[in-house]
Design a protein around this motif. Structure first.
Motif, short mmCIF file in Angstrom:
data_model
loop_
_atom_site.label_atom_id
_atom_site.label_comp_id
_atom_site.label_asym_id
_atom_site.label_seq_id
_atom_site.Cartn_x
_atom_site.Cartn_y
_atom_site.Cartn_z
N TYR A 35 0.84 -1.21 0.00
CA TYR A 35 0.00 0.00 0.00
C TYR A 35 0.87 1.26 0.00
O TYR A 35 0.55 2.27 -0.65
N GLU A 38 2.07 1.75 -3.43
CA GLU A 38 0.98 2.27 -4.27
C GLU A 38 0.78 3.76 -4.01
O GLU A 38 0.57 4.55 -4.93
N GLY A 39 0.82 4.13 -2.73
CA GLY A 39 0.66 5.55 -2.38
C GLY A 39 1.77 6.40 -2.94
O GLY A 39 1.53 7.53 -3.40
N ALA A 53 -4.29 5.01 0.12
CA ALA A 53 -3.33 3.90 0.10
C ALA A 53 -2.47 3.92 1.36
O ALA A 53 -2.25 2.86 1.98
#
Length: 285
Positions: A35, A38-39, A53
């Motif tokens: 995550y 992704e962020g 995210a």
């Protein structure tokens, strides 16, 4: 024998549980890292999705330093300094790495400078240098923070002096107002006394006028004259002599003198008669 078997069984269960826990933590850490990754890809394109995210990463593993740190930086870039400060404080709480602490404290100092909290920023930069004394950027920011803190202190001192001056001026004005009010009361008292004196003078004057008649003469004198006139009316008035006439008293005296003279003449006539000598009886004028 049975007891030994039971202990071995419990030990094997504990090992199995520990292994399952390790697997669960590793899985959570892996998801959290995914995550975060992704962020990081979305942060420059779509802040809202990047924020979601990072929050998922923190939800999977609350102690993730990278998730809190990166989310804090995202908030800082978007001007949300309150949330940014909280996320960097969380990152410091969950790490023992000096490098990570240095970065978090450095960013906290930047956030505090943006909030005009220069004194607190000085302490943040000092903590950053305690974890990495070689960072020139942190040292530079610390110098700026010290200058800012000194200026704020001088301004606060000036404001305090101005406040004290205003208070002194207010007290001075208050005392002057009290003095003016007291002077006004004293003046009103003096005016009242003068009015009372004037009123008393008017009353005395009025009383004096009330005691005078229409001709301006005292009524008491007129009353005395009136009473005297009444007494004179009660007594018979004696005729006043006119010019060229004798008064009654003079007439009475004259008659008495004439009677005395006539008596003397008569006595003389009687005496002459006895001697036989003639005398005049006419009165000489």
């Amino acid at each position: 024998m049975k007891k030994i078997i039971y202990i071995v069984f419990l030990f094997s269960i504990g090992i199995s549980s520990s292994q399952e826990l390790d697997k669960s933590q590793k899985l959570a850490l892996k998801k959290a890292n995914n995550y975060v990754y992704e962020g990081n890809k979305l942060v420059d394109k779509n802040f809202v999705e990047a924020e979601m995210a990072y929050r998922k990463a923190i939800s999977e593993q609350q102690s993730t330093v990278t998730g809190n740190y990166n989310l804090g930086n995202s908030y800082y870039e978007n001007g949300n300094f309150e949330e940014a400060l909280f996320r960097h404080q969380e990152a410091i709480k969950h790490t023992s790495s000096k490098s990570e602490k240095h970065k978090a404290y450095h960013n906290i100092g930047n956030i505090l400078m943006q909030n005009k909290k220069c004194k607190e920023a000085v302490e943040a930069y000092k903590n950053a240098l305690r974890n990495n004394p070689m960072d020139d950027e942190t040292r530079y920011n610390l110098g700026l923070a010290k200058i800012c803190a000194e200026q704020q202190k001088d301004q606060q001192d000036q404001n305090k002096d101005d406040e004290n001056k205003d208070k002194n001026e207010d007290k001075k004005d208050q005392k002057q107002d009290q003095k003016d009010q007291q002077d006004k009361k004293d003046q009103e008292g003096d005016n009242k006394e003068e009015n009372n004196e004037d009123q008393e003078g008017e009353d005395d004057k009025k009383d004096g006028e009330d005691q005078k008649d229409e001709d301006g003469k005292p009524k008491d004198e007129n009353q005395d004259k009136g009473k005297k006139g009444e007494k004179e009316k009660e007594q018979p008035q004696q005729p006043k002599p006119q010019p060229g006439q004798l008064s009654p008293q003079q007439v009475k005296s004259l008659l008495e003198a004439m009677n005395n003279q006539e008596q003397k003449v008569q006595d003389k006539i009687n005496a002459e008669k006895q001697k036989g000598i003639k005398i005049k009886t006419e009165k000489d004028w």
